[in-house]
Design an enzyme around this catalytic site. Structure first.
Site, PDB file in Angstrom:
ATOM      1  N   GLU A  96       1.057  -1.121  -0.024  1.00  0.00           N
ATOM      2  CA  GLU A  96      -0.102  -0.009   0.091  1.00  0.00           C
ATOM      3  C   GLU A  96       0.822   1.193  -0.007  1.00  0.00           C
ATOM      4  O   GLU A  96       2.182   1.371   0.585  1.00  0.00           O
ATOM      5  CB  GLU A  96      -0.999  -0.017   1.350  1.00  0.00           C
ATOM      6  CG  GLU A  96      -2.093  -0.497   1.074  1.00  0.00           C
ATOM      7  CD  GLU A  96      -3.168   0.254   0.084  1.00  0.00           C
ATOM      8  OE1 GLU A  96      -2.820   1.081  -0.629  1.00  0.00           O
ATOM      9  OE2 GLU A  96      -4.326   0.097   0.233  1.00  0.00           O
ATOM     10  N   ASP A  97       0.292   2.390  -0.748  1.00  0.00           N
ATOM     11  CA  ASP A  97       1.144   3.470  -0.604  1.00  0.00           C
ATOM     12  C   ASP A  97       0.783   4.345   0.900  1.00  0.00           C
ATOM     13  O   ASP A  97       1.532   4.694   1.568  1.00  0.00           O
ATOM     14  CB  ASP A  97       0.804   4.500  -1.847  1.00  0.00           C
ATOM     15  CG  ASP A  97      -0.679   4.613  -1.985  1.00  0.00           C
ATOM     16  OD1 ASP A  97      -1.557   3.705  -1.418  1.00  0.00           O
ATOM     17  OD2 ASP A  97      -1.191   5.543  -2.648  1.00  0.00           O
ATOM     18  N   ASP A 100      -4.331   4.612   5.851  1.00  0.00           N
ATOM     19  CA  ASP A 100      -5.133   5.862   6.545  1.00  0.00           C
ATOM     20  C   ASP A 100      -5.924   5.112   7.412  1.00  0.00           C
ATOM     21  O   ASP A 100      -5.539   4.957   8.590  1.00  0.00           O
ATOM     22  CB  ASP A 100      -5.779   6.508   5.179  1.00  0.00           C
ATOM     23  CG  ASP A 100      -6.462   7.982   5.526  1.00  0.00           C
ATOM     24  OD1 ASP A 100      -7.273   7.870   6.688  1.00  0.00           O
ATOM     25  OD2 ASP A 100      -5.972   9.115   5.133  1.00  0.00           O
ATOM     26  N   PHE A 149      -2.315  15.793   3.757  1.00  0.00           N
ATOM     27  CA  PHE A 149      -2.817  15.342   2.375  1.00  0.00           C
ATOM     28  C   PHE A 149      -1.851  15.272   1.353  1.00  0.00           C
ATOM     29  O   PHE A 149      -1.053  16.267   1.112  1.00  0.00           O
ATOM     30  CB  PHE A 149      -4.105  16.212   1.804  1.00  0.00           C
ATOM     31  CG  PHE A 149      -4.712  15.508   0.589  1.00  0.00           C
ATOM     32  CD1 PHE A 149      -6.000  14.543   0.906  1.00  0.00           C
ATOM     33  CD2 PHE A 149      -4.003  15.512  -0.707  1.00  0.00           C
ATOM     34  CE1 PHE A 149      -6.362  13.991  -0.139  1.00  0.00           C
ATOM     35  CE2 PHE A 149      -4.745  14.909  -1.577  1.00  0.00           C
ATOM     36  CZ  PHE A 149      -5.847  14.078  -1.413  1.00  0.00           C
ATOM     37  N   ARG A 162       0.525  11.925  -9.410  1.00  0.00           N
ATOM     38  CA  ARG A 162       1.034  10.787  -9.088  1.00  0.00           C
ATOM     39  C   ARG A 162       2.675  10.816  -9.402  1.00  0.00           C
ATOM     40  O   ARG A 162       3.320   9.939  -8.934  1.00  0.00           O
ATOM     41  CB  ARG A 162       0.338   9.736  -9.710  1.00  0.00           C
ATOM     42  CG  ARG A 162      -0.987   9.452  -9.288  1.00  0.00           C
ATOM     43  CD  ARG A 162      -1.736   8.283  -9.862  1.00  0.00           C
ATOM     44  NE  ARG A 162      -3.177   8.058  -9.631  1.00  0.00           N
ATOM     45  CZ  ARG A 162      -3.774   7.705  -8.546  1.00  0.00           C
ATOM     46  NH1 ARG A 162      -3.126   7.332  -7.487  1.00  0.00           N
ATOM     47  NH2 ARG A 162      -5.083   7.481  -8.600  1.00  0.00           N
TER      48      ARG A 162
HETATM   49  C1  PRP Z   1      -5.638   5.290  -0.960  1.00  0.00           C
HETATM   50  C2  PRP Z   1      -4.609   4.482  -0.663  1.00  0.00           C
HETATM   51  C3  PRP Z   1      -5.255   3.117  -0.025  1.00  0.00           C
HETATM   52  C4  PRP Z   1      -6.347   3.982   0.629  1.00  0.00           C
HETATM   53  C5  PRP Z   1      -6.031   4.137   2.384  1.00  0.00           C
HETATM   54  O1  PRP Z   1      -6.368   4.883  -2.290  1.00  0.00           O
HETATM   55  O2  PRP Z   1      -3.981   3.897  -1.816  1.00  0.00           O
HETATM   56  O3  PRP Z   1      -5.657   2.134  -0.864  1.00  0.00           O
HETATM   57  O4  PRP Z   1      -6.690   5.311  -0.101  1.00  0.00           O
HETATM   58  O5  PRP Z   1      -7.122   4.596   2.900  1.00  0.00           O
HETATM   59  P1  PRP Z   1      -7.867   4.059   3.740  1.00  0.00           P
HETATM   60  O6  PRP Z   1      -6.986   3.373   4.911  1.00  0.00           O
HETATM   61  O7  PRP Z   1      -8.731   4.989   4.657  1.00  0.00           O
HETATM   62  O8  PRP Z   1      -8.976   2.769   3.318  1.00  0.00           O
HETATM   63  P2  PRP Z   1      -7.368   5.734  -2.832  1.00  0.00           P
HETATM   64  O9  PRP Z   1      -8.589   5.568  -2.464  1.00  0.00           O
HETATM   65  O10 PRP Z   1      -6.947   7.275  -2.770  1.00  0.00           O
HETATM   66  O11 PRP Z   1      -6.813   5.254  -4.465  1.00  0.00           O
HETATM   67  P3  PRP Z   1      -5.793   5.407  -5.497  1.00  0.00           P
HETATM   68  O12 PRP Z   1      -4.713   4.567  -4.769  1.00  0.00           O
HETATM   69  O13 PRP Z   1      -6.216   4.889  -6.747  1.00  0.00           O
HETATM   70  O14 PRP Z   1      -5.264   6.884  -5.575  1.00  0.00           O
END
Ligand code: PRP
Length: 183
Positions: A96-97, A100, A149, A162
């Protein structure tokens, strides 16, 4: 882009990714691993991490989307792309990046554990621990951050930024980012 504040430079990121890769290499010495990147944000982290790990490694991607308004998650997660290789009996590392609230990772953890992998680990480049609502944590964490953010190195705001090499902070005084911290 001059107004963006750099939180982690490309060199700091590269150094930390290298350290995480060394940890993973030690933990799985002599064993094959499968990296599963969560689209789209983790794609760049996975690419760099996988190239630094000295193991027999394959990788795959998984896609999810959250129901709800633009950036305010309703807490419901939906699979948009499944993995393409068997995971049973394998060493799986979910990449995961950013971790959250933990809703996405918790959903994916449950889903992937149903495949009965041999081991299951989570690698998150960034950990917003203060935002967690789910009882989930990463085994490999790059940096723990406060409720900022962040964009760049795979992470977006409305699909932009990105491709920034550094991880930057989107200023909250910009009109388009007024609700960004609700994410
Ligand atoms: C981001 C990130 C995780 C998620 C974390 O994805 O890559 O998958 O949010 O949030 P959480 O812990 O509150 O669930 P995003 O929905 O922004 O999609 P993306 O990776 O395509 O930008």
């Amino acid at each position: 882009m001059a107004e963006l504040k750099v939180l982690f430079t490309r060199d700091q990121i590269a150094q930390r990714v290298c350290e995480l890769a060394q940890e993973i290499t030690c933990d799985f010495e002599g064993q094959p691993v499968i990296f599963i990147g969560v689209l789209k944000g983790a794609s760049i982290f996975l690419s760099d991490l996988a190239r630094r790990v000295q193991l027999d490694a394959t990788f795959d991607f998984i896609g999810v989307s959250s129901y709800g308004s633009q950036k305010q998650s309703s807490g419901e997660v939906r699979l948009t792309k499944d993995v393409e290789q068997p995971l049973t009996g394998k060493n799986v590392i979910l990449v995961e990046d950013i971790l959250d609230t933990g809703l996405t990772t918790m959903y994916l953890k449950r889903m992937l554990l149903a495949h009965e992998p041999r081991t299951f680990k989570i690698a998150a480049l960034l950990d917003k621990a203060c935002r967690r609502t789910q009882d989930v944590k990463a085994d490999y964490v790059g940096f723990t951050i406060s409720n900022l953010f962040v964009i760049g190195y795979g992470m977006d705001y409305n699909e932009r930024y990105r491709n920034l090499a550094d991880i930057c902070v989107l200023p909250t005084d910009r009109p388009e980012s007024a609700h960004a911290l609700d994410k």
